[in-house]
Design a protein around this motif. Sequence first.
Motif, PDB file in Angstrom:
ATOM      1  N   LEU A 110      -3.915 -10.548  10.414  1.00  0.00           N
ATOM      2  CA  LEU A 110      -4.499  -9.220  10.620  1.00  0.00           C
ATOM      3  C   LEU A 110      -4.992  -8.593   9.317  1.00  0.00           C
ATOM      4  N   ARG A 111      -4.937  -9.355   8.240  1.00  0.00           N
ATOM      5  CA  ARG A 111      -5.341  -8.880   6.914  1.00  0.00           C
ATOM      6  C   ARG A 111      -4.726  -7.514   6.600  1.00  0.00           C
ATOM      7  N   THR A 112      -3.402  -7.476   6.639  1.00  0.00           N
ATOM      8  CA  THR A 112      -2.676  -6.241   6.388  1.00  0.00           C
ATOM      9  C   THR A 112      -1.539  -6.536   5.404  1.00  0.00           C
ATOM     10  N   PRO A 113      -1.046  -5.528   4.633  1.00  0.00           N
ATOM     11  CA  PRO A 113       0.049  -5.816   3.701  1.00  0.00           C
ATOM     12  C   PRO A 113       1.296  -6.306   4.438  1.00  0.00           C
ATOM     13  N   PHE A 114       2.141  -7.080   3.736  1.00  0.00           N
ATOM     14  CA  PHE A 114       3.339  -7.665   4.337  1.00  0.00           C
ATOM     15  C   PHE A 114       4.235  -6.599   4.976  1.00  0.00           C
ATOM     16  N   GLU A 115       4.418  -5.457   4.281  1.00  0.00           N
ATOM     17  CA  GLU A 115       5.297  -4.390   4.798  1.00  0.00           C
ATOM     18  C   GLU A 115       4.777  -3.850   6.135  1.00  0.00           C
ATOM     19  N   GLU A 116       3.434  -3.746   6.234  1.00  0.00           N
ATOM     20  CA  GLU A 116       2.838  -3.282   7.491  1.00  0.00           C
ATOM     21  C   GLU A 116       3.036  -4.324   8.582  1.00  0.00           C
ATOM     22  N   ALA A 117       2.907  -5.585   8.194  1.00  0.00           N
ATOM     23  CA  ALA A 117       3.103  -6.677   9.157  1.00  0.00           C
ATOM     24  C   ALA A 117       4.521  -6.613   9.724  1.00  0.00           C
ATOM     25  N   GLU A 118       5.518  -6.358   8.835  1.00  0.00           N
ATOM     26  CA  GLU A 118       6.916  -6.199   9.264  1.00  0.00           C
ATOM     27  C   GLU A 118       7.036  -5.080  10.289  1.00  0.00           C
ATOM     28  N   ARG A 119       6.384  -3.964   9.958  1.00  0.00           N
ATOM     29  CA  ARG A 119       6.486  -2.773  10.809  1.00  0.00           C
ATOM     30  C   ARG A 119       5.873  -3.033  12.199  1.00  0.00           C
ATOM     31  N   VAL A 120       4.654  -3.574  12.233  1.00  0.00           N
ATOM     32  CA  VAL A 120       4.029  -3.793  13.556  1.00  0.00           C
ATOM     33  C   VAL A 120       4.771  -4.876  14.339  1.00  0.00           C
ATOM     34  N   LYS A 121       5.334  -5.841  13.614  1.00  0.00           N
ATOM     35  CA  LYS A 121       6.100  -6.889  14.306  1.00  0.00           C
ATOM     36  C   LYS A 121       7.275  -6.263  15.053  1.00  0.00           C
ATOM     37  N   LYS A 122       8.048  -5.421  14.346  1.00  0.00           N
ATOM     38  CA  LYS A 122       9.235  -4.813  14.954  1.00  0.00           C
ATOM     39  C   LYS A 122       8.861  -3.832  16.064  1.00  0.00           C
ATOM     40  N   LYS A 123       7.746  -3.109  15.863  1.00  0.00           N
ATOM     41  CA  LYS A 123       7.397  -2.057  16.812  1.00  0.00           C
ATOM     42  C   LYS A 123       6.622  -2.587  18.019  1.00  0.00           C
ATOM     43  N   PHE A 124       5.674  -3.484  17.783  1.00  0.00           N
ATOM     44  CA  PHE A 124       4.791  -3.907  18.871  1.00  0.00           C
ATOM     45  C   PHE A 124       4.882  -5.393  19.198  1.00  0.00           C
ATOM     46  N   GLY A 125       5.579  -6.152  18.370  1.00  0.00           N
ATOM     47  CA  GLY A 125       5.574  -7.600  18.543  1.00  0.00           C
ATOM     48  C   GLY A 125       6.351  -8.088  19.759  1.00  0.00           C
ATOM     49  N   VAL A 126       5.848  -9.136  20.386  1.00  0.00           N
ATOM     50  CA  VAL A 126       6.549  -9.831  21.465  1.00  0.00           C
ATOM     51  C   VAL A 126       6.384 -11.316  21.162  1.00  0.00           C
ATOM     52  N   ALA A 127       7.425 -12.107  21.491  1.00  0.00           N
ATOM     53  CA  ALA A 127       7.435 -13.514  21.103  1.00  0.00           C
ATOM     54  C   ALA A 127       6.287 -14.333  21.703  1.00  0.00           C
ATOM     55  N   ALA A 128       5.788 -13.927  22.860  1.00  0.00           N
ATOM     56  CA  ALA A 128       4.657 -14.645  23.447  1.00  0.00           C
ATOM     57  C   ALA A 128       3.780 -13.656  24.199  1.00  0.00           C
ATOM     58  N   ALA A 129       2.472 -13.837  24.095  1.00  0.00           N
ATOM     59  CA  ALA A 129       1.531 -12.889  24.696  1.00  0.00           C
ATOM     60  C   ALA A 129       1.716 -12.795  26.212  1.00  0.00           C
ATOM     61  N   ARG A 130       2.175 -13.910  26.853  1.00  0.00           N
ATOM     62  CA  ARG A 130       2.310 -13.867  28.313  1.00  0.00           C
ATOM     63  C   ARG A 130       3.480 -12.998  28.772  1.00  0.00           C
ATOM     64  N   PHE A 131       4.375 -12.617  27.857  1.00  0.00           N
ATOM     65  CA  PHE A 131       5.478 -11.717  28.217  1.00  0.00           C
ATOM     66  C   PHE A 131       5.058 -10.248  28.133  1.00  0.00           C
TER      67      PHE A 131
END
Length: 339
Positions: A202-223
């Motif tokens: 997503l061309r974003t800083p690592f800290e932002e990647a951490e944040r979006v992962k925890k807030k919006f991330g799901v292990a698989a798109a089909r879930f």
Amino acid sequence: MMAKKEDLIVGLDIGTTKVCVIVAAPNGDSIDIIGIGTHPSRGLRKGVVVDIDATVHSIKQAVEEAELMADCEISSVYAGIAGSHIRAFNSHGVVAVKDREVAPGDVKRVIDAAKAVSIPMDREVIHVIPQEFIIDDQDGIREPLASAEACLAEDERDLGVCLIDIGGGTTDVAVYSEGSIKHTSVLGLGGAHVSNDIAVGLRTPFEEAERVKKKFGVAAARFLGSDDVISVPSVGGRRPREVSRKLLCEIIEPRVDEILTLARQSLVKEGLEDQIPSGVVLTGGCSALEGVPDLAEEIFETPVRIGIPCRVGGLQDVVRGPMYATGVGLVLFGASQDR
Ligand SMILES: Nc1ncnc2c1ncn2[C@@H]1O[C@H](COP(=O)(O)OP(=O)(O)OP(=O)(O)O)[C@@H](O)[C@H]1O
Ligand SMILES: [Mg+2]
């Protein structure tokens, strides 16, 4: 009131993303957590210390925080050692018992005998976990195992269970069966690799990647129930971009899949994949990522649950997360050594 220093049991978990100190006090037959300190971990790569000063600083900060919370002074700790440089292997020792009764000295001798194995010059034996004592071919006399104490039930360990700790930089795999540990392995992959993939994708800083992962991330798109659009900051002062949540999950999935598949392969290699009727228990911070248990169920084709540290009282709410399993486990190990 200052807690009595000599009674306190302190667990120190030096992870690749966080250093965690847990202070506990015995309370009758149980143990109460009275303090906890965490600090971002610096100076570790894949569970190996590469910058000792940075690591020492992180440990000091976490210890200070825990001391403040528990109102005590920490003088000794039970520390865990893990990482891609640690190997576990099985070995046997046999001794004759002189009198009719087995004395503590006999137990020590048989462990020493099992320890006397040849290992490469650059390695040393740091810890011995007795798995099983057999007397006159009568098996089933076991030493309680301390490591997975925090999250595994005794019946799970008897029946056969696989514990997978997905941390920041490493993933630890352990198989228990008939009450004792049968296999361990360490993978040099964890949640930090997921975040790194997101940062690149997503061309974003690592800290932002951490944040979006925890807030919006799901292990698989089909879930993913419904697709939303999220705003992700860009690098180099560019304007934030709108990204679909589905895209985020499509970046996450291959890495989580890889970690779980490699974990399963390490069982297959040992012929243990059919020996875990109790299923898989997940610990470590990355297991808190939404959908990880579901993906693990698909890959392992067995029930999967999140391991929450139990068997402790006091401030247990604070340590009710899969990322504290190691720290609480070390406290329980410490308590079992003290007795
Ligand atoms: N709620 C959450 N959702 C998704 N990921 C999370 C969540 N909380 C923590 N993580 C991830 O968990 C990882 C850290 O886990 P943990 O604290 O168990 O690691 P560690 O013990 O420091 O590392 P290691 O065991 O590899 O040495 C990080 O990658 C972090 O992004
Ligand atoms: Mg860890």
